[in-house]
Design a protein around this motif. Structure first.
Motif, PDB file in Angstrom:
ATOM      1  N   ARG A 173       0.984  -1.153   0.046  1.00 18.17           N
ATOM      2  CA  ARG A 173      -0.243   0.151   0.142  1.00 18.17           C
ATOM      3  C   ARG A 173       0.995   1.697   0.086  1.00 18.17           C
ATOM      4  O   ARG A 173       0.476   1.816  -0.562  1.00 18.17           O
ATOM      5  N   TYR A 174       1.881   2.075   0.872  1.00 11.94           N
ATOM      6  CA  TYR A 174       3.238   2.476   0.883  1.00 11.94           C
ATOM      7  C   TYR A 174       3.127   2.346  -0.426  1.00 11.94           C
ATOM      8  O   TYR A 174       3.481   3.174  -1.355  1.00 11.94           O
ATOM      9  N   GLY A 175       3.743   1.066  -1.500  1.00 11.97           N
ATOM     10  CA  GLY A 175       4.188   1.000  -2.520  1.00 11.97           C
ATOM     11  C   GLY A 175       3.170   1.893  -3.961  1.00 11.97           C
ATOM     12  O   GLY A 175       3.693   2.716  -4.930  1.00 11.97           O
ATOM     13  N   VAL A 176       1.863   1.339  -3.579  1.00 13.43           N
ATOM     14  CA  VAL A 176       1.281   1.978  -4.098  1.00 13.43           C
ATOM     15  C   VAL A 176       0.923   3.560  -3.985  1.00 13.43           C
ATOM     16  O   VAL A 176       0.905   4.444  -4.966  1.00 13.43           O
ATOM     17  N   ALA A 177       0.994   4.140  -2.796  1.00 13.24           N
ATOM     18  CA  ALA A 177       1.244   5.744  -2.794  1.00 13.24           C
ATOM     19  C   ALA A 177       2.068   6.397  -3.191  1.00 13.24           C
ATOM     20  O   ALA A 177       1.795   7.263  -3.474  1.00 13.24           O
ATOM     21  N   CYS A 178       3.162   5.597  -3.628  1.00 13.94           N
ATOM     22  CA  CYS A 178       4.375   6.515  -4.177  1.00 13.94           C
ATOM     23  C   CYS A 178       4.131   6.092  -5.876  1.00 13.94           C
ATOM     24  O   CYS A 178       4.898   7.300  -6.221  1.00 13.94           O
ATOM     25  N   CYS A 179       3.237   5.612  -6.132  1.00 13.38           N
ATOM     26  CA  CYS A 179       3.244   5.464  -7.830  1.00 13.38           C
ATOM     27  C   CYS A 179       1.634   6.311  -8.165  1.00 13.38           C
ATOM     28  O   CYS A 179       1.342   7.078  -8.044  1.00 13.38           O
ATOM     29  N   ASP A 180       2.032   6.599  -9.493  1.00  9.97           N
ATOM     30  CA  ASP A 180       1.421   8.093 -10.032  1.00  9.97           C
ATOM     31  C   ASP A 180       0.150   6.910 -11.246  1.00  9.97           C
ATOM     32  O   ASP A 180      -0.742   7.833 -11.056  1.00  9.97           O
ATOM     33  N   VAL A 185       2.138   0.462 -10.808  1.00 12.65           N
ATOM     34  CA  VAL A 185       2.354  -0.732 -10.064  1.00 12.65           C
ATOM     35  C   VAL A 185       2.002  -2.135 -10.816  1.00 12.65           C
ATOM     36  O   VAL A 185       2.512  -3.088 -10.744  1.00 12.65           O
ATOM     37  N   GLN A 186       1.667  -1.547 -12.014  1.00 12.76           N
ATOM     38  CA  GLN A 186       1.326  -3.247 -12.575  1.00 12.76           C
ATOM     39  C   GLN A 186       2.842  -3.586 -13.066  1.00 12.76           C
ATOM     40  O   GLN A 186       3.003  -4.618 -13.081  1.00 12.76           O
ATOM     41  N   ALA A 187       3.020  -2.286 -13.609  1.00 12.93           N
ATOM     42  CA  ALA A 187       5.075  -2.982 -14.551  1.00 12.93           C
ATOM     43  C   ALA A 187       5.641  -3.300 -12.483  1.00 12.93           C
ATOM     44  O   ALA A 187       6.426  -4.108 -13.472  1.00 12.93           O
ATOM     45  N   ALA A 188       5.544  -2.689 -11.956  1.00 10.84           N
ATOM     46  CA  ALA A 188       6.427  -3.325 -10.815  1.00 10.84           C
ATOM     47  C   ALA A 188       6.535  -4.676 -10.116  1.00 10.84           C
ATOM     48  O   ALA A 188       7.344  -5.864 -10.462  1.00 10.84           O
ATOM     49  N   LEU A 189       5.003  -5.183 -10.159  1.00  6.57           N
ATOM     50  CA  LEU A 189       4.840  -6.651  -9.564  1.00  6.57           C
ATOM     51  C   LEU A 189       5.040  -7.504 -10.587  1.00  6.57           C
ATOM     52  O   LEU A 189       5.145  -8.916 -10.796  1.00  6.57           O
ATOM     53  N   MET A 241      -6.993  -1.143  -4.659  1.00  8.40           N
ATOM     54  CA  MET A 241      -5.656   0.104  -4.449  1.00  8.40           C
ATOM     55  C   MET A 241      -6.032   1.542  -4.890  1.00  8.40           C
ATOM     56  O   MET A 241      -6.726   2.552  -4.823  1.00  8.40           O
ATOM     57  N   MET A 242      -5.177   1.237  -5.879  1.00  2.00           N
ATOM     58  CA  MET A 242      -5.060   2.727  -6.490  1.00  2.00           C
ATOM     59  C   MET A 242      -6.267   3.093  -7.334  1.00  2.00           C
ATOM     60  O   MET A 242      -5.870   4.686  -8.044  1.00  2.00           O
ATOM     61  N   GLU A 243      -7.056   1.963  -7.979  1.00  3.78           N
ATOM     62  CA  GLU A 243      -7.888   2.513  -8.572  1.00  3.78           C
ATOM     63  C   GLU A 243      -9.459   2.694  -7.684  1.00  3.78           C
ATOM     64  O   GLU A 243     -10.505   3.018  -8.097  1.00  3.78           O
ATOM     65  N   ARG A 244      -9.106   2.813  -6.197  1.00  3.05           N
ATOM     66  CA  ARG A 244     -10.126   2.617  -4.984  1.00  3.05           C
ATOM     67  C   ARG A 244     -11.195   2.144  -5.280  1.00  3.05           C
ATOM     68  O   ARG A 244     -12.393   2.506  -4.712  1.00  3.05           O
TER      69      ARG A 244
END
Length: 405
Positions: A173-180, A185-189, A241-244
């Protein structure tokens, strides 16, 4: 945005209470000697961990405004987003691991980014923010600081792995908060799942459909006994989470819960982390066996001898009364009205005999050489008054009743 996974705080509280009770019992059970072993263990760990930190500083590339300013800016911005005020030192390191890590040495936090991650995401550098944010989550939530204290609960079945998985969800979730964007997120995971080049052609929707397969027994069992959620679940929850959006993950198999209850956590599939945990557990149990058990045996013996003292000390009054009446010491316990000489009691065991000058010998045990161990009651006839003293023979002073020392 709440960055803490819904179960982490409750799991942490349960683990903290259990760990505090276990540490307290161990300290009391070892009469504080465990602190010495813990101090020695910390010194060994400090030297061992210093080797990695020294290697990191001597080999890795420190990320600074002058060295990889883009990564340094991403680190600073990520710290601001998640509330980390003290920007940790960050290094770039060439390894065979495709991930990132956070560590701590002498109160200073470090973040390590591995070159394979940066190479894989060269075309999407913003995705690296997910890794930075994830490791900042460990720092901001102080997962590293609490690790040693929570160790007793961390090895428990179900609870230990559950807390670790909750921490990973929190850090995601912290990682998501740092992404735009969700694409970052999809690329990282996706890079973790499919590798440094194949991730770009990975069908994310098809990958997320694999979440449904985690409901089976074997998938459930290995997740319940492991430190990490399945990556398919991590991607699904992170994107949600990114898409709420709310997300409901499959329920785990009931039988897997039951069997996992009997599998203690060893960490990371029995690797180095698990081996360290097992060795620490064996060391603690060894301390308990070597110190606490003998101390407990001494305590029970001391309590038994105190009970015998309370039951037999009254015989001194009987000898005194006999002396006052007959003006001579009794020769045997039968002179005092007992049926036999010696007087034997079975529970607790003791054997009482009279010796010269009214001395009472209470045999309470025999030592390893077969010699008797006694409580000795000795009269001192001074004038018209008889004064009794108690002492031990072949008995350690610390085992004697207080009045016999």
């Amino acid at each position: 945005m709440n960055l803490v996974y819904k179960h982490e705080k409750s799991l942490f509280l349960i683990s903290a209470v259990i760990s505090a009770l276990i540490w307290l019992l161990l300290l009391v059970g070892t009469f504080g000697i465990l602190l010495v072993y813990l101090l020695l263990g910390y010194v060994v760990f400090l030297f061992a961990h210093s080797a990695f930190i020294a290697y990191l500083k001597g080999t890795g590339v420190k990320i600074t405004p002058e060295q990889y300013p883009d990564l340094h800016q991403a680190l600073v911005q990520s710290c601001k987003r998640v509330g980390v005020t003290d920007v940790p030192d960050a290094y770039l390191l060439r390894t065979d691991f495709f991930n990132a890590l956070a560590t701590r040495f002498l109160g200073r936090h470090f973040i390590v980014l591995f070159t394979d991650v940066l190479d894989a995401l060269a075309d999407r550098p913003q995705a690296v923010n997910f890794y930075i944010g994830h490791e900042l989550g460990h720092i901001h939530r102080n997962h590293l600081g609490w690790k040693s204290f929570l160790f007793p609960a961390a090895i428990l079945p179900l609870l230990g792995p559950a807390l670790r998985r909750a921490e990973e969800y929190t850090c995601d979730r912290y990682g998501v908060a740092c992404c735009d964007s969700a694409a970052d997120v999809q690329a990282a995971l996706g890079a973790i799942a499919a590798g440094d080049s194949r991730w770009q052609s990975m069908n994310t929707d098809a990958y997320l459909q694999q979440v449904a397969e985690t409901r089976g027994f074997w998938m459930s069992f290995n997740e319940l006994t492991g430190d990490y959620p399945w990556l398919t679940k991590r991607m699904a929850t992170s994107l949600a989470m990114m898409e709420r959006k709310d997300i409901t993950l499959p329920r785990r198999h009931a039988l897997a819960w039951l069997l996992a209850l009997f599998v203690p956590r060893t960490g990371l599939g029995g690797g180095a982390g698990g081996l360290v945990l097992i060795l620490m557990l064996v060391a603690i149990l060894g301390v308990v066996a070597a110190i606490a058990i003998p101390q407990y045996q001494e305590y029970t013996k001391s309590a038994q001898y105190h009970q015998i003292y309370q039951q037999t000390w009254s015989m001194t009054a009987e000898v005194t009364a006999y002396m006052n009446e007959h003006q001579q010491w009794p020769y045997a316990m039968t002179d005092l009205g007992y049926d036999s000489e010696p007087v034997i009691n079975e529970n607790p065991y003791y054997s009482v005999m009279l010796y010269d000058a009214g001395m009472i010998a209470v045999e309470v045990n025999t030592d390893v050489l077969g010699e008797g161990q006694y409580l000795i009651y000795t009269p001192d006839y001074s004038g018209d008054e008889i004064v009794w003293t108690c002492s031990g023979q072949n008995l350690a002073e610390k085992l004697l009743p207080e009045n016999c020392r």
